[in-house]
Design a protein around this motif. Structure first.
Motif, PDB file in Angstrom:
ATOM      1  N   PRO A 174       0.839  -1.207   0.000  1.00  0.00           N
ATOM      2  CA  PRO A 174       0.000   0.000   0.000  1.00  0.00           C
ATOM      3  C   PRO A 174       0.867   1.247   0.000  1.00  0.00           C
ATOM      4  CG  PRO A 174       0.006  -1.044   2.162  1.00  0.00           C
ATOM      5  CD  PRO A 174       0.683  -1.999   1.234  1.00  0.00           C
ATOM      6  N   GLU A 175       0.303   2.373  -0.474  1.00  0.00           N
ATOM      7  CA  GLU A 175       1.076   3.605  -0.558  1.00  0.00           C
ATOM      8  C   GLU A 175       1.478   4.132   0.810  1.00  0.00           C
ATOM      9  OE1 GLU A 175      -2.690   6.752  -0.780  1.00  0.00           O
ATOM     10  OE2 GLU A 175      -1.273   6.586  -2.444  1.00  0.00           O
ATOM     11  N   LEU A 176       0.719   3.764   1.838  1.00  0.00           N
ATOM     12  CA  LEU A 176       1.027   4.232   3.187  1.00  0.00           C
ATOM     13  C   LEU A 176       0.675   3.163   4.204  1.00  0.00           C
ATOM     14  CD1 LEU A 176       1.702   6.587   5.228  1.00  0.00           C
ATOM     15  CD2 LEU A 176      -0.750   7.085   5.199  1.00  0.00           C
ATOM     16  N   GLU A 177       1.567   2.949   5.157  1.00  0.00           N
ATOM     17  CA  GLU A 177       1.278   2.080   6.286  1.00  0.00           C
ATOM     18  C   GLU A 177       1.469   2.880   7.564  1.00  0.00           C
ATOM     19  OE1 GLU A 177       3.201  -1.690   6.305  1.00  0.00           O
ATOM     20  OE2 GLU A 177       1.809  -2.472   4.801  1.00  0.00           O
ATOM     21  N   VAL A 178       0.478   2.814   8.438  1.00  0.00           N
ATOM     22  CA  VAL A 178       0.501   3.558   9.693  1.00  0.00           C
ATOM     23  C   VAL A 178       0.172   2.615  10.837  1.00  0.00           C
ATOM     24  CG1 VAL A 178      -0.344   5.550  10.968  1.00  0.00           C
ATOM     25  CG2 VAL A 178      -0.300   5.613   8.467  1.00  0.00           C
ATOM     26  N   ILE A 179       0.972   2.691  11.891  1.00  0.00           N
ATOM     27  CA  ILE A 179       0.744   1.891  13.094  1.00  0.00           C
ATOM     28  C   ILE A 179       0.799   2.815  14.298  1.00  0.00           C
ATOM     29  CG2 ILE A 179       1.674   0.084  14.598  1.00  0.00           C
ATOM     30  CD1 ILE A 179       2.804  -1.272  12.118  1.00  0.00           C
ATOM     31  N   ALA A 180      -0.135   2.648  15.229  1.00  0.00           N
ATOM     32  CA  ALA A 180      -0.136   3.408  16.484  1.00  0.00           C
ATOM     33  C   ALA A 180       0.161   2.462  17.639  1.00  0.00           C
ATOM     34  CB  ALA A 180      -1.479   4.096  16.700  1.00  0.00           C
ATOM     35  N   GLN A 181       1.017   2.912  18.545  1.00  0.00           N
ATOM     36  CA  GLN A 181       1.372   2.108  19.712  1.00  0.00           C
ATOM     37  C   GLN A 181       1.216   2.925  20.982  1.00  0.00           C
ATOM     38  OE1 GLN A 181       5.396   0.685  19.269  1.00  0.00           O
ATOM     39  NE2 GLN A 181       4.815  -0.970  17.896  1.00  0.00           N
ATOM     40  N   VAL A 182       0.710   2.278  22.012  1.00  0.00           N
ATOM     41  CA  VAL A 182       0.712   2.845  23.360  1.00  0.00           C
ATOM     42  C   VAL A 182       1.538   1.920  24.230  1.00  0.00           C
ATOM     43  CG1 VAL A 182      -0.654   3.477  25.387  1.00  0.00           C
ATOM     44  CG2 VAL A 182      -1.536   3.958  23.089  1.00  0.00           C
ATOM     45  N   ASP A 183       2.574   2.483  24.848  1.00  0.00           N
ATOM     46  CA  ASP A 183       3.507   1.675  25.645  1.00  0.00           C
ATOM     47  C   ASP A 183       4.032   0.481  24.842  1.00  0.00           C
ATOM     48  OD1 ASP A 183       3.241   3.441  27.680  1.00  0.00           O
ATOM     49  OD2 ASP A 183       2.143   2.124  29.029  1.00  0.00           O
ATOM     50  N   ASP A 184       4.357   0.735  23.577  1.00  0.00           N
ATOM     51  CA  ASP A 184       4.953  -0.251  22.669  1.00  0.00           C
ATOM     52  C   ASP A 184       4.005  -1.400  22.333  1.00  0.00           C
ATOM     53  OD1 ASP A 184       7.315   1.243  22.708  1.00  0.00           O
ATOM     54  OD2 ASP A 184       8.047   0.174  24.481  1.00  0.00           O
ATOM     55  N   ILE A 185       2.708  -1.237  22.605  1.00  0.00           N
ATOM     56  CA  ILE A 185       1.702  -2.225  22.240  1.00  0.00           C
ATOM     57  C   ILE A 185       0.877  -1.662  21.091  1.00  0.00           C
ATOM     58  CG2 ILE A 185      -0.337  -3.505  22.999  1.00  0.00           C
ATOM     59  CD1 ILE A 185       0.833  -3.432  25.833  1.00  0.00           C
ATOM     60  N   MET A 186       0.763  -2.408  19.998  1.00  0.00           N
ATOM     61  CA  MET A 186       0.014  -1.936  18.839  1.00  0.00           C
ATOM     62  C   MET A 186      -1.462  -1.801  19.203  1.00  0.00           C
ATOM     63  SD  MET A 186      -0.158  -3.608  15.047  1.00  0.00           S
ATOM     64  CE  MET A 186      -1.233  -2.954  13.755  1.00  0.00           C
ATOM     65  N   VAL A 187      -2.007  -0.608  18.997  1.00  0.00           N
ATOM     66  CA  VAL A 187      -3.403  -0.358  19.366  1.00  0.00           C
ATOM     67  C   VAL A 187      -4.277  -0.037  18.159  1.00  0.00           C
ATOM     68  CG1 VAL A 187      -2.828   0.402  21.699  1.00  0.00           C
ATOM     69  CG2 VAL A 187      -2.931   2.084  19.839  1.00  0.00           C
ATOM     70  N   GLY A 188      -3.672   0.271  17.011  1.00  0.00           N
ATOM     71  CA  GLY A 188      -4.456   0.573  15.822  1.00  0.00           C
ATOM     72  C   GLY A 188      -3.580   0.729  14.601  1.00  0.00           C
ATOM     73  N   TYR A 189      -4.211   0.732  13.433  1.00  0.00           N
ATOM     74  CA  TYR A 189      -3.493   0.888  12.178  1.00  0.00           C
ATOM     75  C   TYR A 189      -4.446   1.436  11.126  1.00  0.00           C
ATOM     76  CZ  TYR A 189      -5.830  -3.350  10.500  1.00  0.00           C
ATOM     77  OH  TYR A 189      -6.789  -4.261  10.115  1.00  0.00           O
ATOM     78  N   CYS A 190      -3.884   1.938  10.038  1.00  0.00           N
ATOM     79  CA  CYS A 190      -4.690   2.406   8.925  1.00  0.00           C
ATOM     80  C   CYS A 190      -4.952   1.250   7.971  1.00  0.00           C
ATOM     81  CB  CYS A 190      -3.966   3.516   8.168  1.00  0.00           C
ATOM     82  SG  CYS A 190      -3.945   5.096   9.015  1.00  0.00           S
TER      83      CYS A 190
END
Length: 334
Positions: A35-51
């Motif tokens: 994909p043209e963009l990959e986004v990952i969100a982490q809280v305290d190094d734990i993955m909590v969401g992505y696009c």
């Protein structure tokens, strides 16, 4: 669908009072079927969401995140904007400019961005960070003290000068990193405290295959995965004759790790000078295990284990599937 996994290198475990919210963005050029963009969100190094690359909207990875976003429609709108048009356009323009500056007309190239904040719940102090890596090397980071960009490669100077002159962008970054991000982090910790603030101490054992093999200090059943384990001699960390293992998942969502000590150059009378130390983020007290022949478990089964070892966890030893890894040295300090 291919996935790009960011490999973040940490030298130390965060202190018990520190928490973090991080966003990882990746765009690539010349990489098919991504994909043209990959986004990952982490809280305290734990993955909590992505696009989601197909729908261009945010997908929550934790139940508490879904509740949090349902209660925060403006924040959800911001996240979806980052997925759909804001970040793809900005990052594609940046990678295009970098390819020009590096005189690159083809080949595979990857631009990575990380921004976010850390917050100390004891001092109520926070620090933001915003930086870029190109083809696996750091290239730009924002100094929040001077509100200027630092170019780590000559080819990034043109971008630095353009961004330094963009005051609306600078002011937005300052507001986001110093006010908005810490506020979102605190709310995330409140919604997700049952899992984010969960800690479980491990059982720690000394294992040895044969009398001439290294002694393995093995910890299993701990949570979260932010942990370090090392050998000491006379209270000083050992770096020689030590083999550091990976942190691996167990079947019950806890983790395990080990660190081996080579005994070939250690005199038996000096064993009492060595100990194994396990440190877990969120837990003040270390687990210290003395190097003692009486508590080492061997394949012959002649010795006893003082700490006890979870045999099911030991049988779970396996390498996790990390996909295609791209390393990027990230240093939030400015």
């Amino acid at each position: 669908m291919g996935k790009l996994i960011l490999l973040i290198l940490f030298c130390h475990v965060s202190s018990a009072a520190k928490h973090s919210l991080k966003y990882f963005f990746t765009v690539s050029s010349g990489v098919p079927n991504l994909p043209e963009l990959e986004v990952i969100a982490q809280v305290d190094d734990i993955m909590v969401g992505y696009c989601d690359p197909d729908t261009k909207i945010v997908e929550a990875k934790q139940d508490w995140v879904k509740k949090y976003l349902d209660d925060s429609p403006q924040q959800l709108e911001w996240y979806n904007a980052q997925c759909s048009y804001n970040q793809p356009n900005l990052l594609k323009a940046t990678i295009f400019r970098l390819k020009q500056e590096f005189d690159q007309s083809g080949g595979v190239h990857v631009l990575q961005k990380i921004n976010g904040c850390e917050w100390d719940d004891e001092t109520d102090e926070g620090i933001g960070f915003h930086q870029y890596g190109y083809d696996g090397e750091d290239i730009l980071f924002l100094n929040l003290t001077t509100l200027t960009w630092i170019a780590l490669k000559p080819q990034a100077v043109v971008i630095k000068l353009r961004w330094d002159a963009d005051m609306p962008r600078i002011n937005y970054n300052k507001d986001f990193l110093t006010r908005i991000c810490p506020d979102w982090l605190k709310k995330s910790l409140d919604y997700g405290k049952s899992s984010l603030l969960r800690t479980e101490r491990p059982s720690v054992s000394l294992l040895q295959k044969t009398p001439s093999s290294p002694v393995s200090c093995h910890a299993t059943g701990f949570y979260p995965h932010r942990a370090v384990m090392f050998w000491r001699k006379d209270g000083e960390d050992l770096h020689e004759d030590v083999d550091q293992g990976e942190i691996l998942p167990n079947h019950d969502e806890t983790f395990q790790m080990s660190v081996d000590l080579n005994l070939s150059s250690i005199n038996p009378e000096d064993w009492r000078r060595y100990d194994c130390v396990f440190q877990l983020s969120g837990v003040e007290d270390d687990i210290v295990t003395k190097l003692d022949k009486a508590v080492i478990r061997t394949n012959e089964g002649k010795s006893e284990i003082s700490a006890g070892v979870d045999q099911q966890h030991v049988s779970d030893l396996k390498a996790p599937d990390n996909g295609a890894e791209l390393s990027m040295r990230l240093n939030p300090e400015t």
